[in-house]
Write a protein that holds these residues in place. Structure first.
Motif, PDB file in Angstrom:
ATOM      1  N   VAL A 101     138.476   0.929 -20.954  1.00  0.00           N
ATOM      2  CA  VAL A 101     138.609   1.577 -19.648  1.00  0.00           C
ATOM      3  C   VAL A 101     139.829   1.059 -18.886  1.00  0.00           C
ATOM      4  CG1 VAL A 101     137.470   1.941 -17.431  1.00  0.00           C
ATOM      5  CG2 VAL A 101     136.148   2.076 -19.529  1.00  0.00           C
ATOM      6  N   ARG A 104     142.700   3.437 -17.430  1.00  0.00           N
ATOM      7  CA  ARG A 104     143.017   3.517 -15.999  1.00  0.00           C
ATOM      8  C   ARG A 104     144.469   3.156 -15.719  1.00  0.00           C
ATOM      9  NH1 ARG A 104     137.325   1.121 -13.849  1.00  0.00           N
ATOM     10  NH2 ARG A 104     136.180   3.068 -14.072  1.00  0.00           N
ATOM     11  N   ARG A 106     146.377   6.283 -15.313  1.00  0.00           N
ATOM     12  CA  ARG A 106     145.639   7.333 -14.606  1.00  0.00           C
ATOM     13  C   ARG A 106     146.535   8.315 -13.847  1.00  0.00           C
ATOM     14  NH1 ARG A 106     141.640   4.224 -10.921  1.00  0.00           N
ATOM     15  NH2 ARG A 106     140.391   5.940 -11.666  1.00  0.00           N
ATOM     16  N   LYS A 135     132.245  14.660 -25.888  1.00  0.00           N
ATOM     17  CA  LYS A 135     131.899  13.278 -25.509  1.00  0.00           C
ATOM     18  C   LYS A 135     133.091  12.569 -24.872  1.00  0.00           C
ATOM     19  CE  LYS A 135     127.707  12.246 -27.140  1.00  0.00           C
ATOM     20  NZ  LYS A 135     126.700  11.986 -26.121  1.00  0.00           N
ATOM     21  N   THR A 147     135.746  13.921 -23.515  1.00  0.00           N
ATOM     22  CA  THR A 147     136.096  14.569 -22.239  1.00  0.00           C
ATOM     23  C   THR A 147     135.186  14.061 -21.127  1.00  0.00           C
ATOM     24  OG1 THR A 147     136.856  16.524 -23.421  1.00  0.00           O
ATOM     25  CG2 THR A 147     136.334  16.816 -21.090  1.00  0.00           C
ATOM     26  N   GLN A 148     133.900  13.956 -21.425  1.00  0.00           N
ATOM     27  CA  GLN A 148     132.957  13.477 -20.396  1.00  0.00           C
ATOM     28  C   GLN A 148     133.297  12.052 -19.971  1.00  0.00           C
ATOM     29  OE1 GLN A 148     129.214  14.257 -22.320  1.00  0.00           O
ATOM     30  NE2 GLN A 148     129.024  16.278 -21.410  1.00  0.00           N
ATOM     31  N   PHE A 149     133.660  11.237 -20.967  1.00  0.00           N
ATOM     32  CA  PHE A 149     134.020   9.844 -20.671  1.00  0.00           C
ATOM     33  C   PHE A 149     135.258   9.791 -19.766  1.00  0.00           C
ATOM     34  CE2 PHE A 149     136.148   5.826 -21.870  1.00  0.00           C
ATOM     35  CZ  PHE A 149     135.152   4.933 -21.483  1.00  0.00           C
ATOM     36  N   GLN A 191     136.244  12.106 -17.700  1.00  0.00           N
ATOM     37  CA  GLN A 191     135.879  12.606 -16.366  1.00  0.00           C
ATOM     38  C   GLN A 191     135.131  11.551 -15.568  1.00  0.00           C
ATOM     39  OE1 GLN A 191     133.930  16.102 -17.790  1.00  0.00           O
ATOM     40  NE2 GLN A 191     135.712  17.408 -17.467  1.00  0.00           N
ATOM     41  N   GLU A 192     134.236  10.820 -16.261  1.00  0.00           N
ATOM     42  CA  GLU A 192     133.508   9.742 -15.574  1.00  0.00           C
ATOM     43  C   GLU A 192     134.469   8.700 -15.009  1.00  0.00           C
ATOM     44  OE1 GLU A 192     129.781  10.213 -18.609  1.00  0.00           O
ATOM     45  OE2 GLU A 192     130.856   8.308 -18.594  1.00  0.00           O
ATOM     46  N   ASN A 193     135.592   8.552 -15.681  1.00  0.00           N
ATOM     47  CA  ASN A 193     136.587   7.562 -15.252  1.00  0.00           C
ATOM     48  C   ASN A 193     137.719   8.194 -14.435  1.00  0.00           C
ATOM     49  OD1 ASN A 193     135.894   4.787 -16.410  1.00  0.00           O
ATOM     50  ND2 ASN A 193     135.445   6.202 -18.088  1.00  0.00           N
ATOM     51  N   ARG A 194     137.462   9.411 -13.950  1.00  0.00           N
ATOM     52  CA  ARG A 194     138.393  10.118 -13.054  1.00  0.00           C
ATOM     53  C   ARG A 194     139.796  10.273 -13.641  1.00  0.00           C
ATOM     54  NH1 ARG A 194     135.895  10.347  -8.054  1.00  0.00           N
ATOM     55  NH2 ARG A 194     134.154   8.937  -7.837  1.00  0.00           N
TER      56      ARG A 194
END
Ligand SMILES: CC(=O)SCCNC(=O)CCNC(=O)[C@H](O)C(C)(C)COP(=O)(O)OP(=O)(O)OC[C@H]1O[C@@H](n2cnc3c(N)ncnc32)[C@H](O)[C@@H]1OP(=O)(O)O
Length: 210
Positions: free
Chosen positions: A52, A56, A59, A75, A77-79, A81-84
């Motif tokens: 992560v 970031r 980002r 999976k 993509t969701q990860f 998105q969770e990390n903006r």
């Protein structure tokens, strides 16, 4: 010039690189579990997207999940998105897009693909080289329409479903989620979830859990 970081760097990513290059994006590098031995486009390895902190660090750049497997693409993509993390679309300049394409949602539209009036292309969908998606079709999240497939008008494709190369889907047909349609198949009836179908007319091969 906009820049993008790819996640994944194998066959499908090569097609994605072709799209971004044709559309004059700068490829800032790729992320993957580990550095790839093959590096045909001379991209910099930026580390694993699972880290992560590394993610970031980048980002301010847009990302694209260049992974062919529908479930894995979802999976990752969701990860992100969770990390903006911000996600791009990849649309080849030769594609003809007249439908409604989810914005900034990891959609790939390949060389000479056609998306006709009022068709909906949702998050993470692959419309691969030369496919035809006719008027009012709905392609739900993380589906993949392979090269040359033809979807006649008002066809609906479920989430994470794969439509094989050169398959033809008759107008108005609904195909469920997590379905695999074999290459060259002709589908004339609705298909329930979790099936593998192939042939002309398409018939079930067996049940799948992709
Ligand atoms: C850019 C890109 O490359 S995108 C990727 C594009 N790739 C494709 O479109 C390939 C899509 N995949 C297929 O068509 C596959 O053959 C599948 C998924 C339908 C089936 O794969 P498998 O489960 O491995 O099946 P397998 O090859 O063992 O064949 C099982 C039976 O189905 C038949 N079969 C397989 N594929 C097809 C097909 N496309 N059409 C008709 N019959 C088929 C086989 O002849 C075999 O029949 P038999 O049992 O009578 O001998």
């Amino acid at each position: 010039m906009q820049s993008v970081i790819l996640i994944g760097y194998s066959g499908h990513a090569y097609s994605v690189i072709n799209i971004f290059t044709a559309d004059r994006w700068l490829l800032a590098g790729y992320m993957d579990d580990e550095e790839k031995k093959a590096n045909p486009f001379d991209l910099s390895y930026l580390g694993s997207e699972k880290n992560v902190e590394t993610l970031r660090w980048h980002r301010d750049t847009l990302f694209f999940v260049a992974v062919g497997n529908n479930h894995a693409r979802r999976k990752i993509t969701q990860f992100l998105q969770e990390n903006r993390i911000l996600i791009a679309n990849a649309v080849h300049p030769s594609a003809s897009v007249n439908g409604i394409v989810a914005a900034n949602a990891g959609v790939m539209i390949g060389i000479n693909a056609a998306v006709n009036a009022l068709a909906e292309i949702h998050e993470g969908v692959i419309c691969n080289t030369g496919c035809v998606i006719e008027h009012e079709c709905i392609i739900n999240k993380f589906a993949h329409i392979a090269p040359g497939a033809v979807l006649a008008g008002n066809v609906s494709i479920g989430e994470e479903t794969f439509i094989g190369a050169n398959a033809v889907i008759r107008q108005g047909v609904t195909i469920g989620r997590n379905v695999t349609v074999g290459a060259g198949s002709v589908i004339i009836h609705d298909i329930p979830d979790n099936m593998v179908v192939a042939g002309n007319p398409g018939r079930p091969l067996n049940k799948t859990s992709n």
